[in-house]
Design a protein around this motif. Structure first.
Motif, short mmCIF file in Angstrom:
data_model
loop_
_atom_site.label_atom_id
_atom_site.label_comp_id
_atom_site.label_asym_id
_atom_site.label_seq_id
_atom_site.Cartn_x
_atom_site.Cartn_y
_atom_site.Cartn_z
N PRO A 145 9.59 -10.20 0.03
CA PRO A 145 9.31 -10.89 -1.23
C PRO A 145 8.03 -10.37 -1.87
CG PRO A 145 8.86 -12.32 0.65
CD PRO A 145 9.54 -11.11 1.19
N PRO A 146 7.97 -10.37 -3.21
CA PRO A 146 6.80 -9.82 -3.89
C PRO A 146 5.57 -10.72 -3.73
CG PRO A 146 8.30 -10.80 -5.48
CD PRO A 146 9.01 -10.84 -4.15
N ALA A 147 4.40 -10.09 -3.85
CA ALA A 147 3.12 -10.80 -3.84
C ALA A 147 2.36 -10.36 -5.10
CB ALA A 147 2.33 -10.47 -2.58
N PRO A 148 2.80 -10.84 -6.28
CA PRO A 148 2.29 -10.28 -7.54
C PRO A 148 0.79 -10.42 -7.72
CG PRO A 148 3.60 -12.27 -7.92
CD PRO A 148 3.82 -11.88 -6.50
N GLU A 149 0.23 -11.55 -7.33
CA GLU A 149 -1.22 -11.76 -7.50
C GLU A 149 -2.00 -10.76 -6.65
OE1 GLU A 149 -4.08 -15.67 -7.75
OE2 GLU A 149 -2.70 -15.55 -6.06
N ARG A 150 -1.55 -10.59 -5.42
CA ARG A 150 -2.25 -9.66 -4.53
C ARG A 150 -2.06 -8.21 -4.97
NH1 ARG A 150 -1.88 -9.04 2.11
NH2 ARG A 150 -3.60 -7.55 2.23
N ASP A 151 -0.84 -7.85 -5.36
CA ASP A 151 -0.60 -6.49 -5.85
C ASP A 151 -1.56 -6.15 -6.99
OD1 ASP A 151 1.48 -6.03 -4.08
OD2 ASP A 151 3.06 -6.18 -5.58
N ALA A 152 -1.61 -7.01 -7.99
CA ALA A 152 -2.41 -6.72 -9.18
C ALA A 152 -3.89 -6.61 -8.85
CB ALA A 152 -2.18 -7.80 -10.24
N TRP A 153 -4.38 -7.51 -8.00
CA TRP A 153 -5.79 -7.51 -7.62
C TRP A 153 -6.14 -6.25 -6.82
CZ3 TRP A 153 -10.48 -8.72 -8.48
CH2 TRP A 153 -11.44 -8.85 -7.48
N GLU A 154 -5.34 -5.92 -5.83
CA GLU A 154 -5.69 -4.78 -4.98
C GLU A 154 -5.52 -3.45 -5.71
OE1 GLU A 154 -4.98 -6.79 -0.60
OE2 GLU A 154 -3.41 -5.48 -1.40
N LEU A 155 -4.54 -3.35 -6.58
CA LEU A 155 -4.43 -2.14 -7.40
C LEU A 155 -5.65 -1.98 -8.29
CD1 LEU A 155 -0.64 -2.26 -8.31
CD2 LEU A 155 -1.78 -0.38 -7.10
N ALA A 156 -6.13 -3.09 -8.85
CA ALA A 156 -7.33 -3.04 -9.68
C ALA A 156 -8.56 -2.65 -8.85
CB ALA A 156 -7.56 -4.37 -10.38
N LEU A 157 -8.67 -3.17 -7.63
CA LEU A 157 -9.79 -2.78 -6.75
C LEU A 157 -9.74 -1.29 -6.45
CD1 LEU A 157 -9.84 -5.68 -4.12
CD2 LEU A 157 -11.57 -5.25 -5.89
N ILE A 158 -8.56 -0.79 -6.12
CA ILE A 158 -8.42 0.64 -5.80
C ILE A 158 -8.84 1.49 -6.99
CG2 ILE A 158 -6.73 2.47 -5.37
CD1 ILE A 158 -5.22 0.37 -3.61
N ARG A 159 -8.34 1.16 -8.17
CA ARG A 159 -8.66 1.96 -9.35
C ARG A 159 -10.15 1.89 -9.67
NH1 ARG A 159 -3.07 -0.32 -11.71
NH2 ARG A 159 -1.75 1.46 -11.16
N ARG A 209 -0.31 -1.24 4.16
CA ARG A 209 -0.04 -1.57 2.75
C ARG A 209 -1.11 -0.96 1.84
NH1 ARG A 209 1.24 -5.76 -1.09
NH2 ARG A 209 -0.60 -6.30 -2.31
N GLY A 210 -2.37 -0.95 2.31
CA GLY A 210 -3.45 -0.39 1.51
C GLY A 210 -3.25 1.09 1.23
N MET A 211 -2.73 1.83 2.20
CA MET A 211 -2.41 3.24 1.97
C MET A 211 -1.27 3.36 0.96
SD MET A 211 -0.88 6.03 4.66
CE MET A 211 0.66 6.83 4.16
N GLN A 212 -0.27 2.51 1.08
CA GLN A 212 0.86 2.57 0.15
C GLN A 212 0.41 2.24 -1.27
OE1 GLN A 212 3.66 -0.13 1.97
NE2 GLN A 212 3.91 1.17 3.78
N LEU A 213 -0.49 1.26 -1.41
CA LEU A 213 -1.00 0.91 -2.73
C LEU A 213 -1.85 2.04 -3.32
CD1 LEU A 213 -2.01 -2.85 -2.49
CD2 LEU A 213 -0.44 -1.84 -4.15
N LEU A 214 -2.63 2.72 -2.49
CA LEU A 214 -3.38 3.87 -2.97
C LEU A 214 -2.43 4.91 -3.54
CD1 LEU A 214 -5.91 5.67 -3.27
CD2 LEU A 214 -5.61 6.31 -0.85
N ASN A 215 -1.34 5.16 -2.85
CA ASN A 215 -0.35 6.12 -3.34
C ASN A 215 0.27 5.66 -4.66
OD1 ASN A 215 1.23 8.60 -2.72
ND2 ASN A 215 2.95 7.19 -2.72
N VAL A 216 0.61 4.38 -4.74
CA VAL A 216 1.22 3.84 -5.96
C VAL A 216 0.22 3.86 -7.11
CG1 VAL A 216 2.15 1.71 -6.99
CG2 VAL A 216 2.94 2.47 -4.73
#
Length: 235
Positions: free
Chosen positions: A88-102, A116-123
């Motif tokens: 299941p999606p975790a939209p709040e966490r996705d958006a926050w962690e993508l913003a932190l990475i960027r 997951r953090g490596m996968q988000l870095l790739n995304v």
């Protein structure tokens, strides 16, 4: 700068958590993450999900950043239809962690992504994911152990020469690499187990879970990079 650099670690919200006489919503992080950072010479700062617009300000106060493991990344972030085997999606966490990475990449703040953090870095850099992979999560709720081989000449190889046996638990993996990323470790079946940005950036993602083991080399390398990073990159 203090000899104990501040290392932020992303956390997540759970609707109901029980401890003692209490059962309440809580911000959670497995204890292995802060303990790993502390044992490596850093001060751990927990970062619960927040407004993505605040990410740059938060990162500006950190010396390093860890994006922790967790649920599957929503495939909409990389333009894919949902596989029924995706969690299941975790939209709040996705958006926050993508913003932190960027924000970390923009500021030059040393960054370590875990599972997951490596996968988000790739995304975050335009890459895609394999939504289901057999053989890397053999027992639900139990970490496995398998060898990874590092790619000579990479930062990952400098930290883990030749490779290592690692604790792992995942059913998704990197498919197409994000812009600028290089694969720096593989499993025996060819699965990408680490990605990184070339020098001078310090941005490394690993598919395994160092917080479930005793090997401090990755987090010591992150803490060392946080100490050495020019102050102007965090101003």
């Amino acid at each position: 700068m203090s000899s104990q650099p501040f290392i932020g670690i992303s956390t997540y919200f759970e609707a109901s958590v029980k401890w003692g006489v209490w059962e309440l919503p809580a911000a959670l992080l497995p204890a292995g993450y802060p303990r790993l950072v502390q044992a490596s010479g850093g001060s751990a700062v927990m970062l619960p999900p927040d407004d993505p617009a605040h990410a740059a300000q938060v990162v500006s106060r950190l010396d390093g950043l860890v994006i922790a493991g967790g649920p599957d990344v929503d495939p909409r972030w990389y333009g894919a239809a949902r596989d029924p085997r995706s969690g299941p999606p975790a939209p709040e966490r996705d958006a926050w962690e993508l913003a932190l990475i960027r924000a970390a990449l923009e500021a030059g703040t040393p960054l370590l992504g875990i599972c997951r953090g490596m996968q988000l870095l790739n995304v975050a850099l335009g890459g895609t994911l394999v939504q289901h992979l057999e053989g890397h999560m053999d027992t639900v709720g139990a970490f496995g152990q398998h060898p990874v081989t590092t790619v000579p000449g990479t930062r990952c190889a400098a930290v883990l020469p030749g490779g290592s046996d690692v604790p792992a638990y995942h059913h998704q993996a990197v498919d197409r690499l994000g812009e600028g990323l290089v694969a720096s470790a593989h499993a025996a079946d060819g699965t990408v187990e680490a990605v990184e940005l070339p020098q001078p950036a310090w941005a490394l993602g690993v598919q395994w879970h160092p917080e479930m083991g005793t090997d401090l080399r990755l987090t010591r390398a992150l803490v060392a990079a946080a100490v050495e990073a020019p102050a102007l990159t965090r101003s």
